[in-house]
Each structure stands twice: as structure tokens, then as C-alpha cells.
Design an enzyme around this catalytic site. Structure first.
Site, PDB file in Angstrom:
ATOM      1  N   LYS A  14      50.348  51.134  88.880  1.00  0.00           N
ATOM      2  CA  LYS A  14      50.343  50.885  90.327  1.00  0.00           C
ATOM      3  C   LYS A  14      49.919  49.447  90.646  1.00  0.00           C
ATOM      4  O   LYS A  14      50.569  48.773  91.445  1.00  0.00           O
ATOM      5  CB  LYS A  14      49.367  51.845  91.041  1.00  0.00           C
ATOM      6  CG  LYS A  14      49.672  53.314  90.840  1.00  0.00           C
ATOM      7  CD  LYS A  14      48.718  54.186  91.655  1.00  0.00           C
ATOM      8  CE  LYS A  14      47.259  54.076  91.254  1.00  0.00           C
ATOM      9  NZ  LYS A  14      46.911  54.697  89.966  1.00  0.00           N
ATOM     10  N   ARG A  89      43.193  59.048  97.591  1.00  0.00           N
ATOM     11  CA  ARG A  89      42.992  59.803  96.357  1.00  0.00           C
ATOM     12  C   ARG A  89      42.521  61.222  96.629  1.00  0.00           C
ATOM     13  O   ARG A  89      42.296  61.982  95.679  1.00  0.00           O
ATOM     14  CB  ARG A  89      41.944  59.101  95.501  1.00  0.00           C
ATOM     15  CG  ARG A  89      42.488  58.279  94.332  1.00  0.00           C
ATOM     16  CD  ARG A  89      41.316  57.619  93.629  1.00  0.00           C
ATOM     17  NE  ARG A  89      41.580  57.221  92.277  1.00  0.00           N
ATOM     18  CZ  ARG A  89      41.950  55.999  91.905  1.00  0.00           C
ATOM     19  NH1 ARG A  89      42.177  55.071  92.808  1.00  0.00           N
ATOM     20  NH2 ARG A  89      42.091  55.711  90.624  1.00  0.00           N
ATOM     21  N   ARG A 128      44.553  48.419  77.777  1.00  0.00           N
ATOM     22  CA  ARG A 128      44.073  47.541  78.854  1.00  0.00           C
ATOM     23  C   ARG A 128      42.583  47.254  78.674  1.00  0.00           C
ATOM     24  O   ARG A 128      42.107  46.166  78.978  1.00  0.00           O
ATOM     25  CB  ARG A 128      44.332  48.230  80.208  1.00  0.00           C
ATOM     26  CG  ARG A 128      43.867  47.438  81.413  1.00  0.00           C
ATOM     27  CD  ARG A 128      44.300  48.086  82.730  1.00  0.00           C
ATOM     28  NE  ARG A 128      43.524  49.258  83.073  1.00  0.00           N
ATOM     29  CZ  ARG A 128      43.773  50.052  84.114  1.00  0.00           C
ATOM     30  NH1 ARG A 128      44.814  49.807  84.907  1.00  0.00           N
ATOM     31  NH2 ARG A 128      43.017  51.089  84.377  1.00  0.00           N
ATOM     32  N   ARG A 134      36.620  46.444  81.748  1.00  0.00           N
ATOM     33  CA  ARG A 134      36.198  47.620  82.524  1.00  0.00           C
ATOM     34  C   ARG A 134      35.640  48.692  81.597  1.00  0.00           C
ATOM     35  O   ARG A 134      36.334  49.166  80.705  1.00  0.00           O
ATOM     36  CB  ARG A 134      37.403  48.188  83.288  1.00  0.00           C
ATOM     37  CG  ARG A 134      37.786  47.369  84.497  1.00  0.00           C
ATOM     38  CD  ARG A 134      39.054  47.900  85.158  1.00  0.00           C
ATOM     39  NE  ARG A 134      38.999  49.318  85.494  1.00  0.00           N
ATOM     40  CZ  ARG A 134      39.956  49.960  86.138  1.00  0.00           C
ATOM     41  NH1 ARG A 134      41.036  49.319  86.532  1.00  0.00           N
ATOM     42  NH2 ARG A 134      39.835  51.247  86.401  1.00  0.00           N
ATOM     43  N   ARG A 146      39.059  60.954  84.257  1.00  0.00           N
ATOM     44  CA  ARG A 146      39.813  60.374  85.385  1.00  0.00           C
ATOM     45  C   ARG A 146      41.133  61.121  85.576  1.00  0.00           C
ATOM     46  O   ARG A 146      41.572  61.335  86.712  1.00  0.00           O
ATOM     47  CB  ARG A 146      40.054  58.876  85.153  1.00  0.00           C
ATOM     48  CG  ARG A 146      38.786  58.062  85.393  1.00  0.00           C
ATOM     49  CD  ARG A 146      38.792  56.730  84.675  1.00  0.00           C
ATOM     50  NE  ARG A 146      39.809  55.810  85.118  1.00  0.00           N
ATOM     51  CZ  ARG A 146      40.149  54.710  84.453  1.00  0.00           C
ATOM     52  NH1 ARG A 146      39.558  54.408  83.318  1.00  0.00           N
ATOM     53  NH2 ARG A 146      41.088  53.917  84.932  1.00  0.00           N
TER      54      ARG A 146
HETATM   55  P1  ADP Z   1      42.848  53.368  87.910  1.00  0.00           P
HETATM   56  O1  ADP Z   1      44.048  53.570  88.780  1.00  0.00           O
HETATM   57  O2  ADP Z   1      43.164  52.773  86.593  1.00  0.00           O
HETATM   58  O3  ADP Z   1      41.971  54.588  87.794  1.00  0.00           O
HETATM   59  P2  ADP Z   1      41.404  52.040  90.059  1.00  0.00           P
HETATM   60  O4  ADP Z   1      41.006  50.636  90.046  1.00  0.00           O
HETATM   61  O5  ADP Z   1      42.393  52.492  91.061  1.00  0.00           O
HETATM   62  O6  ADP Z   1      41.916  52.291  88.574  1.00  0.00           O
HETATM   63  O7  ADP Z   1      40.110  52.989  90.222  1.00  0.00           O
HETATM   64  C1  ADP Z   1      38.973  52.857  89.418  1.00  0.00           C
HETATM   65  C2  ADP Z   1      37.862  53.761  89.933  1.00  0.00           C
HETATM   66  O8  ADP Z   1      37.473  53.344  91.253  1.00  0.00           O
HETATM   67  C3  ADP Z   1      38.198  55.242  90.092  1.00  0.00           C
HETATM   68  O9  ADP Z   1      38.057  55.944  88.869  1.00  0.00           O
HETATM   69  C4  ADP Z   1      37.168  55.674  91.158  1.00  0.00           C
HETATM   70  O10 ADP Z   1      35.886  55.838  90.587  1.00  0.00           O
HETATM   71  C5  ADP Z   1      37.104  54.452  92.068  1.00  0.00           C
HETATM   72  N1  ADP Z   1      38.065  54.560  93.192  1.00  0.00           N
HETATM   73  C6  ADP Z   1      39.141  53.751  93.396  1.00  0.00           C
HETATM   74  N2  ADP Z   1      39.820  54.130  94.498  1.00  0.00           N
HETATM   75  C7  ADP Z   1      39.175  55.222  94.982  1.00  0.00           C
HETATM   76  C8  ADP Z   1      39.408  56.104  96.074  1.00  0.00           C
HETATM   77  N3  ADP Z   1      40.464  55.946  96.902  1.00  0.00           N
HETATM   78  N4  ADP Z   1      38.529  57.124  96.289  1.00  0.00           N
HETATM   79  C9  ADP Z   1      37.477  57.290  95.477  1.00  0.00           C
HETATM   80  N5  ADP Z   1      37.212  56.532  94.409  1.00  0.00           N
HETATM   81  C10 ADP Z   1      38.046  55.497  94.153  1.00  0.00           C
END
Ligand code: ADP
Length: 190
Positions: A14, A89, A128, A134, A146
Site C-alpha cells: 500500500k 483499519r 523490508r 522497524r 498483525r
Molecule cells: P503495515 O501496513 O506494514 O502494517 P503501517 O505503517 O500501516 O504498516 O502500520 C504499522 C502499525 O501502526 C500497525 O501495526 C498499528 O499498530 C499502527 N496503525 C497504523 N494505522 C493504524 C490505524 N488506522 N488504526 C490503528 N493502528 C494503526
């Protein structure tokens, strides 16, 4: 104004695609994960709170996430549209997004889901993790958590938007450019 949700499990590409799509369509890319990581790197109270969830692969609570997202949208009143990456989410976040947009006379145009299977996701995220810095990308147990959280809490967001016929599915396996072309074909057809 075109508001898009780029949807899919963690590691489905994404972020990579959203950056180039935002450029091509002249819309603003909002990644809640990037926003949280920015807060974390500055050790803000919001960042510290988010960190405790992110390092376990859990979702940050809705009220925190929705508030932050709302501020970011409000900070861009002249935007031509947004591409949301990693948001919504949960169904509660989707409802909040719909309210936020409808207050502006706007709506979500489409949710486009990138489909990638679990084994490919784990492999991509571990790869990654070699360079992303991270913590949540380096531990297979956190990655699997996750994916579980995605299946349990995030997958229902697809069904929520499917009710209004706004969902599209894209094969998320292929080169970055191939997937970009598939996404553009869907967006151009809107
Ligand atoms: P990825 O898509 O690889 O999981 P992101 O950067 O989108 O990476 O998200 C990393 C973390 O950030 C998630 O595992 C969560 O803990 C937090 N996070 C990101 N977006 C949200 C959201 N919309 N609601 C709740 N937690 C979020």
C-alpha cells in the site's frame, strides 16, 4: 475530489503504491502508520502511546487514530482528494471517515484492495525489516499477529464498503509497476 482507500494486509504494498498514485492523481497521501512513526521519532505523547501498541502488532485505539487522521484531513482544506493508506483499519474508523467526509459534502469514491497471501506477506515484511529499522518488521510472531489483527478487525472494513458497491480487488502479486498499472486502470474507470 477523489477520495480513495488503498486497502490490504500489512506488507501488501500500500505505502509503495500510494506515494506514486498520490503524485499521478494530484491527491494527498495519508498513511496513519507514517504519522504514528513521525510522532514516535519526536517522542511526543501521541508517539509514546502509539509505540506501546505498534511494537506488539496491535492496533492503536480508535479514538486516538481517528483524532489524528481528522487533524491531518482538516490541515489540507484545499486538497483535491486523499489516498488513505492503513486507514480505516476498523469499522468504527470507516464510519468516522464517512462522517468526516460527508461533513465536507464528500465521500469515499472507492476502496481498492491489494490481494497478497500470508506467506508472501511474511516474506516481504521480513525482507523490508532488514532496512526499514522497524521493530515490528523483524519478528515473525509480531508479523503473524498483525495478520491476525488484520483478518479479525480490518477485513470487515472491506465488507462495510462492499455494501455500497465501492470495493475493487487487485492482484497484489507482480512487479511494482505491474501493480501500479492495475491500480491506475481501476481508478481511471471510476
Ligand atoms: P503495515 O501496513 O506494514 O502494517 P503501517 O505503517 O500501516 O504498516 O502500520 C504499522 C502499525 O501502526 C500497525 O501495526 C498499528 O499498530 C499502527 N496503525 C497504523 N494505522 C493504524 C490505524 N488506522 N488504526 C490503528 N493502528 C494503526
Amino acid at each position: 475530489m477523489t477520495n480513495l482507500i488503498l486497502f490490504g494486509p500489512p506488507g501488501s504494498g500500500k505505502g509503495t503504491q500510494a506515494v506514486t498514485l498520490a503524485e499521478k492523481y494530484g491527491i494527498i497521501h495519508i498513511s496513519t502508520g507514517d504519522l504514528f512513526r513521525y510522532e514516535m521519532s519526536n517522542n511526543t505523547p501521541l508517539g509514546l502511546e502509539a509505540k506501546s501498541y505498534m511494537q506488539k502488532g496491535e492496533l492503536v485505539p480508535d479514538e486516538v487514530t481517528i483524532g489524528m487522521l481528522g487533524n491531518k484531513v482538516e490541515a489540507n482544506p484545499d486538497a483535491n482528494g486523499f489516498i488513505f493508506d492503513g486507514f480505516p483499519r476498523t469499522v468504527a474508523q470507516a464510519q468516522a471517515l464517512d462522517r468526516l467526509l460527508s461533513d465536507k459534502g464528500q465521500e469515499v469514491a472507492a476502496l481498492i484492495a491489494l490481494e497478497v497471501d500470508d506467506d508472501e506477506i511474511v516474506a516481504r515484511i521480513l525482507n523490508r525489516g532488514k532496512t526499514s529499522g522497524r521493530n515490528d518488521d523483524n519478528d515473525e510472531l509480531i508479523i503473524r499477529n498483525r495478520i491476525d489483527v488484520y483478518n479479525r478487525e480490518t477485513a470487515p472494513v472491506f465488507d462495510y464498503y462492499a455494501q455500497t458497491g465501492k470495493t475493487k480487488r487487485i492482484d497484489g502479486i507482480g512487479s511494482v509497476d505491474e501493480i501500479f498499472q492495475r491500480l491506475c486502470a481501476e481508478i481511471d474507470a471510476l
